[in-house]
Design an enzyme around this catalytic site. Structure first.
Site, PDB file in Angstrom:
ATOM      1  N   GLY A 167       0.835  -1.208   0.000  1.00  0.00           N
ATOM      2  CA  GLY A 167       0.000   0.000   0.000  1.00  0.00           C
ATOM      3  C   GLY A 167       0.866   1.253   0.000  1.00  0.00           C
ATOM      4  O   GLY A 167       2.098   1.180  -0.121  1.00  0.00           O
TER       5      GLY A 167
ATOM      6  N   LEU B 245       1.408   3.735   2.465  1.00  0.00           N
ATOM      7  CA  LEU B 245       2.295   3.812   3.631  1.00  0.00           C
ATOM      8  C   LEU B 245       3.158   2.559   3.708  1.00  0.00           C
ATOM      9  O   LEU B 245       4.351   2.625   4.029  1.00  0.00           O
ATOM     10  CB  LEU B 245       1.451   3.960   4.907  1.00  0.00           C
ATOM     11  CG  LEU B 245       2.206   3.885   6.230  1.00  0.00           C
ATOM     12  CD1 LEU B 245       3.264   4.978   6.336  1.00  0.00           C
ATOM     13  CD2 LEU B 245       1.226   3.978   7.413  1.00  0.00           C
TER      14      LEU B 245
ATOM     15  N   ALA C  19      -6.911  -1.416   5.793  1.00  0.00           N
ATOM     16  CA  ALA C  19      -8.159  -0.722   6.127  1.00  0.00           C
ATOM     17  C   ALA C  19      -9.075  -0.737   4.913  1.00  0.00           C
ATOM     18  O   ALA C  19      -8.605  -0.859   3.779  1.00  0.00           O
ATOM     19  CB  ALA C  19      -7.872   0.732   6.517  1.00  0.00           C
TER      20      ALA C  19
ATOM     21  N   THR D  44      -7.038   7.263  12.350  1.00  0.00           N
ATOM     22  CA  THR D  44      -7.328   8.390  11.474  1.00  0.00           C
ATOM     23  C   THR D  44      -7.797   9.630  12.221  1.00  0.00           C
ATOM     24  O   THR D  44      -8.391   9.529  13.305  1.00  0.00           O
ATOM     25  CB  THR D  44      -8.437   7.968  10.470  1.00  0.00           C
ATOM     26  OG1 THR D  44      -8.845   9.106   9.727  1.00  0.00           O
ATOM     27  CG2 THR D  44      -9.652   7.399  11.179  1.00  0.00           C
ATOM     28  N   ASP D  45      -7.586  10.792  11.588  1.00  0.00           N
ATOM     29  CA  ASP D  45      -8.145  12.047  12.101  1.00  0.00           C
ATOM     30  C   ASP D  45      -9.676  12.029  12.068  1.00  0.00           C
ATOM     31  O   ASP D  45     -10.319  12.801  12.780  1.00  0.00           O
ATOM     32  CB  ASP D  45      -7.612  13.241  11.290  1.00  0.00           C
ATOM     33  CG  ASP D  45      -7.841  13.112   9.797  1.00  0.00           C
ATOM     34  OD1 ASP D  45      -7.871  11.977   9.276  1.00  0.00           O
ATOM     35  OD2 ASP D  45      -7.998  14.156   9.118  1.00  0.00           O
TER      36      ASP D  45
ATOM     37  N   TYR E  60     -16.789   5.302   8.556  1.00  0.00           N
ATOM     38  CA  TYR E  60     -15.347   5.024   8.559  1.00  0.00           C
ATOM     39  C   TYR E  60     -14.722   5.440   9.903  1.00  0.00           C
ATOM     40  O   TYR E  60     -14.005   4.656  10.536  1.00  0.00           O
ATOM     41  CB  TYR E  60     -14.682   5.779   7.404  1.00  0.00           C
ATOM     42  CG  TYR E  60     -13.175   5.776   7.446  1.00  0.00           C
ATOM     43  CD1 TYR E  60     -12.457   4.597   7.293  1.00  0.00           C
ATOM     44  CD2 TYR E  60     -12.463   6.965   7.631  1.00  0.00           C
ATOM     45  CE1 TYR E  60     -11.066   4.602   7.336  1.00  0.00           C
ATOM     46  CE2 TYR E  60     -11.084   6.970   7.672  1.00  0.00           C
ATOM     47  CZ  TYR E  60     -10.381   5.796   7.526  1.00  0.00           C
ATOM     48  OH  TYR E  60      -9.008   5.793   7.572  1.00  0.00           O
TER      49      TYR E  60
ATOM     50  N   LYS F  38     -12.960   2.959  12.730  1.00  0.00           N
ATOM     51  CA  LYS F  38     -11.554   3.032  13.149  1.00  0.00           C
ATOM     52  C   LYS F  38     -11.462   3.261  14.661  1.00  0.00           C
ATOM     53  O   LYS F  38     -10.582   2.709  15.325  1.00  0.00           O
ATOM     54  CB  LYS F  38     -10.823   4.146  12.392  1.00  0.00           C
ATOM     55  CG  LYS F  38     -10.651   3.890  10.900  1.00  0.00           C
ATOM     56  CD  LYS F  38      -9.769   2.685  10.593  1.00  0.00           C
ATOM     57  CE  LYS F  38      -8.343   3.076  10.373  1.00  0.00           C
ATOM     58  NZ  LYS F  38      -7.534   1.939   9.811  1.00  0.00           N
TER      59      LYS F  38
HETATM   60  N1  LIG Z   1      -4.816   7.586   3.020  1.00  0.00           N
HETATM   61  C1  LIG Z   1      -5.115   8.501   3.928  1.00  0.00           C
HETATM   62  O1  LIG Z   1      -5.231   9.683   3.621  1.00  0.00           O
HETATM   63  C2  LIG Z   1      -5.334   8.103   5.367  1.00  0.00           C
HETATM   64  C3  LIG Z   1      -5.750   9.068   6.295  1.00  0.00           C
HETATM   65  C4  LIG Z   1      -5.930   8.690   7.626  1.00  0.00           C
HETATM   66  C5  LIG Z   1      -5.688   7.381   8.013  1.00  0.00           C
HETATM   67  N2  LIG Z   1      -5.280   6.463   7.084  1.00  0.00           N
HETATM   68  C6  LIG Z   1      -5.038   5.081   7.518  1.00  0.00           C
HETATM   69  O2  LIG Z   1      -3.685   4.774   7.208  1.00  0.00           O
HETATM   70  C7  LIG Z   1      -3.567   3.420   6.804  1.00  0.00           C
HETATM   71  C8  LIG Z   1      -2.743   3.323   5.517  1.00  0.00           C
HETATM   72  O3  LIG Z   1      -3.323   4.096   4.478  1.00  0.00           O
HETATM   73  P1  LIG Z   1      -2.797   3.972   2.982  1.00  0.00           P
HETATM   74  O4  LIG Z   1      -3.168   5.217   2.281  1.00  0.00           O
HETATM   75  O5  LIG Z   1      -1.380   3.513   2.973  1.00  0.00           O
HETATM   76  O6  LIG Z   1      -3.740   2.777   2.465  1.00  0.00           O
HETATM   77  P2  LIG Z   1      -3.604   1.826   1.197  1.00  0.00           P
HETATM   78  O7  LIG Z   1      -2.624   2.339   0.207  1.00  0.00           O
HETATM   79  O8  LIG Z   1      -4.996   1.523   0.732  1.00  0.00           O
HETATM   80  O9  LIG Z   1      -2.955   0.508   1.833  1.00  0.00           O
HETATM   81  C9  LIG Z   1      -3.697  -0.423   2.597  1.00  0.00           C
HETATM   82  C10 LIG Z   1      -3.043  -1.779   2.452  1.00  0.00           C
HETATM   83  O10 LIG Z   1      -3.797  -2.735   3.204  1.00  0.00           O
HETATM   84  C11 LIG Z   1      -4.200  -3.823   2.347  1.00  0.00           C
HETATM   85  N3  LIG Z   1      -5.518  -4.289   2.774  1.00  0.00           N
HETATM   86  C12 LIG Z   1      -6.709  -3.676   2.607  1.00  0.00           C
HETATM   87  N4  LIG Z   1      -7.694  -4.407   3.140  1.00  0.00           N
HETATM   88  C13 LIG Z   1      -7.100  -5.508   3.660  1.00  0.00           C
HETATM   89  C14 LIG Z   1      -7.607  -6.639   4.362  1.00  0.00           C
HETATM   90  N5  LIG Z   1      -8.918  -6.789   4.587  1.00  0.00           N
HETATM   91  N6  LIG Z   1      -6.728  -7.591   4.777  1.00  0.00           N
HETATM   92  C15 LIG Z   1      -5.407  -7.452   4.516  1.00  0.00           C
HETATM   93  N7  LIG Z   1      -4.866  -6.410   3.856  1.00  0.00           N
HETATM   94  C16 LIG Z   1      -5.717  -5.448   3.439  1.00  0.00           C
HETATM   95  C17 LIG Z   1      -4.259  -3.213   0.956  1.00  0.00           C
HETATM   96  O11 LIG Z   1      -4.148  -4.211  -0.035  1.00  0.00           O
HETATM   97  P3  LIG Z   1      -5.149  -4.185  -1.321  1.00  0.00           P
HETATM   98  O12 LIG Z   1      -5.109  -2.790  -1.873  1.00  0.00           O
HETATM   99  O13 LIG Z   1      -4.548  -5.212  -2.221  1.00  0.00           O
HETATM  100  O14 LIG Z   1      -6.509  -4.545  -0.797  1.00  0.00           O
HETATM  101  C18 LIG Z   1      -3.052  -2.282   1.001  1.00  0.00           C
HETATM  102  O15 LIG Z   1      -1.855  -3.005   0.769  1.00  0.00           O
HETATM  103  C19 LIG Z   1      -4.999   2.870   6.747  1.00  0.00           C
HETATM  104  O16 LIG Z   1      -5.213   2.096   7.900  1.00  0.00           O
HETATM  105  C20 LIG Z   1      -5.894   4.080   6.753  1.00  0.00           C
HETATM  106  O17 LIG Z   1      -7.114   3.839   7.427  1.00  0.00           O
HETATM  107  C21 LIG Z   1      -5.095   6.797   5.789  1.00  0.00           C
END
Ligand SMILES: NC(=O)c1ccc[n+]([C@@H]2O[C@H](COP(=O)([O-])OP(=O)(O)OC[C@H]3O[C@@H](n4cnc5c(N)ncnc54)[C@H](OP(=O)(O)O)[C@@H]3O)[C@@H](O)[C@H]2O)c1
Length: 286
Positions: free
Chosen positions: A10, A12, A59, A100-101, A126, A130
């Site tokens: 993903g 991060l 997530a 998350t915020d 969401y 969380k």
């Molecule tokens: N992006 C933001 O702006 C943001 C803001 C606040 C908090 N966050 C939190 O930060 C974290 C990382 O965000 P990110 O942007 O890096 O997310 P991301 O790019 O969507 O990465 C999430 C990773 O988790 C995997 N995944 C999703 N569902 C899964 C499941 N059920 N079982 C196992 N693996 C799973 C995804 O694989 P697949 O894609 O192959 O499913 C992907 O590799 C998340 O927990 C998110 O809630 C993100």
């Protein structure tokens, strides 16, 4: 340390691999390797690898879809968090969970950043999911880091959301499109490479608990877009929009700026100002 990283491909996750791999015995797992919503899959992962730490970025975080797909959202973000905590407890591992915020509702009048001691009041499915994930982890596991972040962007792009805000803005500018961006939601854009470095520093400690970890400062998404174009020497047709203009299903917080209070207290806040982080990102992407 032996670390299982879930969500390693993903946004991060990719930067965590880069930062953690040289210093640790890192086992990067993707969604194909483990399904956090499935307790047996998670337990089997822990039994196979016997990690010291499980670090999960998994997530379901398409915020508008979460409003309609509540069961799926809870399966991943709530039960998934509990599955991870139980597996860690049973195998003597610590857990780092990303939150998350959006656990804060962020009312319109608010203008001071939220600290870890502020009472959450999520206004979206969401955000509720969380927050419930946070609580279930703390109910089950003593040794957990819960890290709330905001506005992530990284070179890999969010696999769950498909890309990131910076790349979207640059693409729209290249296409010569009129660009409208909300100017009534304040947050802190955060570069995932900085966050990965911050997490790497945090897991070296045994200071378990709840942490806010974003870049320093704050802006609206419109202001962020303006800074992306200023640093990229672009002058597209950018105008202000308001929340609701695009028919979003989820009510995003008007103010969700986080203060890295707990990190500061332990002398470990390494996050740069958001403008500096953006410059580093733009340089890295070339
Ligand atoms: N992006 C933001 O702006 C943001 C803001 C606040 C908090 N966050 C939190 O930060 C974290 C990382 O965000 P990110 O942007 O890096 O997310 P991301 O790019 O969507 O990465 C999430 C990773 O988790 C995997 N995944 C999703 N569902 C899964 C499941 N059920 N079982 C196992 N693996 C799973 C995804 O694989 P697949 O894609 O192959 O499913 C992907 O590799 C998340 O927990 C998110 O809630 C993100």
């Amino acid at each position: 340390m032996k670390i299982v990283l879930i969500g390693a491909n993903g946004q991060l996750g990719s930067d965590l691999v880069r930062v953690l791999r040289p210093a640790h015995d890192l086992i990067p797992l993707t969604h194909a390797d483990v399904e956090v919503a499935d307790a047996q899959s998670v337990a089997a992962m822990a039994a196979q690898h016997k990690p010291d730490l499980v670090l999960s970025t998994a997530a379901f975080h398409k915020v508008d879809m979460c409003e309609q797909e509540v069961e799926r959202t809870f399966a991943v973000n709530v039960y998934g968090a509990r599955n991870l905590a139980l597996a860690c407890r049973d195998h003597g591992a610590a857990l780092l969970y990303m939150s998350t915020d959006y656990v804060f509702g962020g009312d319109l009048e608010r203008c001071t950043p939220y600290t870890e001691s502020d009472l959450p009041a999520p206004a979206t499915v969401y955000g509720v999911s969380k927050l419930a994930g946070e609580h279930l982890i703390r109910a089950v596991l003593e040794r957990s880091f819960i890290v709330r972040v905001a506005g992530l962007y990284g070179v890999a792009g969010s696999s769950g959301k498909g890309g990131n805000f910076v790349e979207l803005m640059l693409r729209l500018a290249r296409e010569g499109k009129e660009i409208r961006v909300v100017d009534d939601q304040r947050t802190t854009p955060t570069y995932t490479l900085d966050l990965a470095r911050q997490i790497a520093a945090l897991i070296e400690t045994d200071q378990y608990g709840l942490y806010h970890a974003t870049c320093q400062g704050e802006c609206t998404w419109y202001e962020f877009a303006g800074e992306i174009f200023r640093q990229s020497n672009l002058e597209p047709n950018l105008s202000r929009a308001r929340t609701g203009d695009f028919g979003e299903k989820a009510t995003r917080p008007a103010y969700s700026v986080l203060e890295n209070g707990a990190l500061k207290r332990i002398g470990l806040d390494r996050m740069p100002p958001w403008q500096e982080a953006l410059a580093a990102y733009l340089a890295e992407r070339g």
